[in-house]
Design a protein around this motif. Structure first.
Motif, PDB file in Angstrom:
ATOM      1  N   PRO A   4     -80.440 -86.580  35.830  1.00 56.41           N
ATOM      2  CA  PRO A   4     -81.327 -86.162  36.918  1.00 56.41           C
ATOM      3  C   PRO A   4     -82.565 -87.053  36.968  1.00 56.41           C
ATOM      4  O   PRO A   4     -82.833 -87.814  36.032  1.00 56.41           O
ATOM      5  CB  PRO A   4     -81.707 -84.734  36.521  1.00 56.41           C
ATOM      6  CG  PRO A   4     -81.657 -84.758  35.015  1.00 56.41           C
ATOM      7  CD  PRO A   4     -80.540 -85.708  34.667  1.00 56.41           C
ATOM      8  N   PRO A   5     -83.335 -86.973  38.042  1.00 59.03           N
ATOM      9  CA  PRO A   5     -84.574 -87.758  38.116  1.00 59.03           C
ATOM     10  C   PRO A   5     -85.596 -87.226  37.112  1.00 59.03           C
ATOM     11  O   PRO A   5     -85.463 -86.095  36.625  1.00 59.03           O
ATOM     12  CB  PRO A   5     -85.047 -87.525  39.558  1.00 59.03           C
ATOM     13  CG  PRO A   5     -84.476 -86.190  39.924  1.00 59.03           C
ATOM     14  CD  PRO A   5     -83.132 -86.140  39.246  1.00 59.03           C
ATOM     15  N   LEU A   7     -88.712 -85.369  35.528  1.00 54.23           N
ATOM     16  CA  LEU A   7     -89.410 -84.170  35.968  1.00 54.23           C
ATOM     17  C   LEU A   7     -90.760 -84.543  36.570  1.00 54.23           C
ATOM     18  O   LEU A   7     -91.459 -85.422  36.058  1.00 54.23           O
ATOM     19  CB  LEU A   7     -89.628 -83.223  34.788  1.00 54.23           C
ATOM     20  CG  LEU A   7     -88.383 -82.509  34.252  1.00 54.23           C
ATOM     21  CD1 LEU A   7     -88.659 -81.917  32.887  1.00 54.23           C
ATOM     22  CD2 LEU A   7     -87.920 -81.422  35.218  1.00 54.23           C
ATOM     23  N   SER A   8     -91.128 -83.890  37.647  1.00 56.24           N
ATOM     24  CA  SER A   8     -92.417 -84.148  38.282  1.00 56.24           C
ATOM     25  C   SER A   8     -93.541 -83.514  37.473  1.00 56.24           C
ATOM     26  O   SER A   8     -93.302 -82.646  36.610  1.00 56.24           O
ATOM     27  CB  SER A   8     -92.422 -83.575  39.697  1.00 56.24           C
ATOM     28  OG  SER A   8     -92.412 -82.147  39.643  1.00 56.24           O
ATOM     29  N   GLN A  11     -93.494 -79.795  37.983  1.00 63.34           N
ATOM     30  CA  GLN A  11     -92.453 -79.120  37.180  1.00 63.34           C
ATOM     31  C   GLN A  11     -92.892 -79.002  35.722  1.00 63.34           C
ATOM     32  O   GLN A  11     -92.761 -77.936  35.104  1.00 63.34           O
ATOM     33  CB  GLN A  11     -91.138 -79.911  37.262  1.00 63.34           C
ATOM     34  CG  GLN A  11     -90.386 -79.767  38.572  1.00 63.34           C
ATOM     35  CD  GLN A  11     -89.159 -80.648  38.615  1.00 63.34           C
ATOM     36  OE1 GLN A  11     -89.256 -81.865  38.398  1.00 63.34           O
ATOM     37  NE2 GLN A  11     -88.010 -80.061  38.894  1.00 63.34           N
ATOM     38  N   ARG A  46     -83.126 -76.161  38.691  1.00 68.60           N
ATOM     39  CA  ARG A  46     -81.836 -76.327  39.359  1.00 68.60           C
ATOM     40  C   ARG A  46     -81.897 -77.219  40.596  1.00 68.60           C
ATOM     41  O   ARG A  46     -80.987 -78.043  40.814  1.00 68.60           O
ATOM     42  CB  ARG A  46     -81.254 -74.963  39.698  1.00 68.60           C
ATOM     43  CG  ARG A  46     -79.895 -75.026  40.404  1.00 68.60           C
ATOM     44  CD  ARG A  46     -79.023 -73.854  40.062  1.00 68.60           C
ATOM     45  NE  ARG A  46     -78.492 -73.899  38.711  1.00 68.60           N
ATOM     46  CZ  ARG A  46     -77.883 -72.874  38.134  1.00 68.60           C
ATOM     47  NH1 ARG A  46     -77.754 -71.725  38.762  1.00 68.60           N
ATOM     48  NH2 ARG A  46     -77.407 -72.999  36.905  1.00 68.60           N
ATOM     49  N   PRO A  47     -82.929 -77.109  41.437  1.00 69.33           N
ATOM     50  CA  PRO A  47     -82.947 -77.958  42.640  1.00 69.33           C
ATOM     51  C   PRO A  47     -82.914 -79.452  42.343  1.00 69.33           C
ATOM     52  O   PRO A  47     -82.407 -80.232  43.166  1.00 69.33           O
ATOM     53  CB  PRO A  47     -84.271 -77.563  43.320  1.00 69.33           C
ATOM     54  CG  PRO A  47     -84.515 -76.163  42.871  1.00 69.33           C
ATOM     55  CD  PRO A  47     -84.046 -76.127  41.441  1.00 69.33           C
ATOM     56  N   THR A  48     -83.433 -79.873  41.193  1.00 68.40           N
ATOM     57  CA  THR A  48     -83.433 -81.308  40.863  1.00 68.40           C
ATOM     58  C   THR A  48     -82.336 -81.676  39.867  1.00 68.40           C
ATOM     59  O   THR A  48     -82.310 -82.793  39.345  1.00 68.40           O
ATOM     60  CB  THR A  48     -84.809 -81.725  40.305  1.00 68.40           C
ATOM     61  OG1 THR A  48     -85.202 -80.815  39.255  1.00 68.40           O
ATOM     62  CG2 THR A  48     -85.862 -81.712  41.387  1.00 68.40           C
ATOM     63  N   GLY A  49     -81.441 -80.720  39.591  1.00 69.60           N
ATOM     64  CA  GLY A  49     -80.275 -81.026  38.764  1.00 69.60           C
ATOM     65  C   GLY A  49     -80.532 -81.131  37.276  1.00 69.60           C
ATOM     66  O   GLY A  49     -79.729 -81.741  36.557  1.00 69.60           O
ATOM     67  N   HIS A  50     -81.614 -80.529  36.784  1.00 74.01           N
ATOM     68  CA  HIS A  50     -81.912 -80.584  35.347  1.00 74.01           C
ATOM     69  C   HIS A  50     -81.170 -79.452  34.619  1.00 74.01           C
ATOM     70  O   HIS A  50     -81.766 -78.547  34.028  1.00 74.01           O
ATOM     71  CB  HIS A  50     -83.415 -80.495  35.104  1.00 74.01           C
ATOM     72  CG  HIS A  50     -84.154 -81.730  35.521  1.00 74.01           C
ATOM     73  ND1 HIS A  50     -84.576 -81.950  36.818  1.00 74.01           N
ATOM     74  CD2 HIS A  50     -84.522 -82.830  34.812  1.00 74.01           C
ATOM     75  CE1 HIS A  50     -85.187 -83.122  36.884  1.00 74.01           C
ATOM     76  NE2 HIS A  50     -85.161 -83.689  35.688  1.00 74.01           N
TER      77      HIS A  50
END
Length: 318
Positions: A4-5, A7-8, A11, A46-50
């Motif tokens: 996944p990208p 984490l921001s 987040q 979940r929205p960012t696929g982590h």
């Protein structure tokens, strides 16, 4: 799972509050709170696929369920994580180990044994000898604690009497030091606990590569009463700590303030008897020894020293 990208910052900021709160739920066995926190973590990850980090959080959730004695929910959860996690990863290892503990708590050695063997195999994937040693120690000691705990459970045992437990606890406090109280606790460990201890240890060692046998702590033996008492005390803290140290309980509020009513009204003995009864533990000397240790230490020291420790490590600390 695809990568996944990163984490921001938003987040990370939210997780820095939620994840430690979730880990604390294991000690308090607060399953409702754990479910609520896990849901919030899921909305973040979940929205960012982590998904991997989310599964780590769910391991904490299901360990909380296990400590709350909701074994059906815990087992289903750990089984789901094992299916989703990559074989041989730390995530899979922890879920497998905790699932084995669930079955051990049910005295289902037939189902616990292959899971213990699978966990041992996964520990072999840890390349660092020091880290393998660390996990072997954490797992075998936890399995031994659970063996003692499950051996103490007696569904048909007589109900503990608060007055008798309190009287025995006072006698221990007046006549024995800490080590001597632990020896008395060790003497009270039943044969059923010893038998399960031996079975678990044998299963573990027989499936361990010979070079790794040296990484295990010394085995517990029936003759080593002090060591048995220490391990029993460590096992029982998963029951007694929640009864005495929950910040919301009236017992803790009074005890932490040093109010003598806690002792006058047998609150400590009563809290331990209530919690032990919920786990079908009916051995008077075991309960009295636990109460004596709590009174000797006092609220602050007891609640810090005897706080239950989880099997999993905290990966969020960098």
């Amino acid at each position: 799972m695809s990568t996944p990208p990163p984490l921001s910052q938003d987040q990370l900021k939210k997780l820095a509050l939620l994840e430690p709160s979730l880990r604390l739920c294991v000690k308090s066995a607060n399953l409702d709170r754990a479910k609520d926190i896990t849901y919030k973590i899921q909305l973040i990850l979940r929205p960012t696929g982590h998904e991997t980090r989310l599964l780590h959080s769910k391991n904490w959730l299901f360990e909380t369920a296990m400590e709350a004695n909701n074994l059906s929910f815990a087992k289903l959860g750990f089984e789901g994580i094992i299916k989703k996690a990559n074989e041989g990863t730390r995530l899979s290892l922890e879920a497998t180990s905790l699932l084995a503990i669930c079955y051990l708590r049910e005295k289902n050695l037939e189902k616990a044994a292959p899971l213990i063997i699978k966990a041992i195999s996964n520990i072999g994937n840890i390349k660092s000898e020091e880290r393998r040693k660390q996990f072997h120690r954490r797992l075998i000691e936890r399995l031994e604690e659970e063996s003692i705990l499950v051996g103490l459970r007696d569904e048909n045992g007589a109900t503990l009497d608060i007055a008798t437990v309190d009287q025995e606890a006072v006698a221990l406090i007046m006549s024995k030091n800490e080590d001597q109280i632990l020896i008395e606790m060790g003497k009270a460990i039943p044969k059923s606990s010893i038998d399960i201890l031996k079975t678990v240890r044998t299963t573990y060692q027989l499936n361990l590569p010979k070079p790794d046998i040296k990484l295990l702590p010394p085995p517990l033996t029936e003759d080593a009463k002090l060591e048995l008492g220490k391990r029993a005390s460590s096992a029982l803290k998963r029951v007694a700590w929640r009864a005495l140290c929950s910040p919301d309980s009236e017992v803790y509020k009074a005890w932490s303030q040093g109010l003598s009513v806690v002792y006058d009204k047998k609150y400590i003995a009563g809290a331990i008897v209530t919690s032990f009864t919920s786990f079908s533990i009916s051995a008077t000397m075991i309960a009295a020894s636990a109460a004596a240790l709590a009174i000797k230490f006092g609220a602050e020291v007891f609640c810090e020293t005897f706080a239950p420790s989880g099997l999993m490590i905290d990966r969020t600390k960098k």
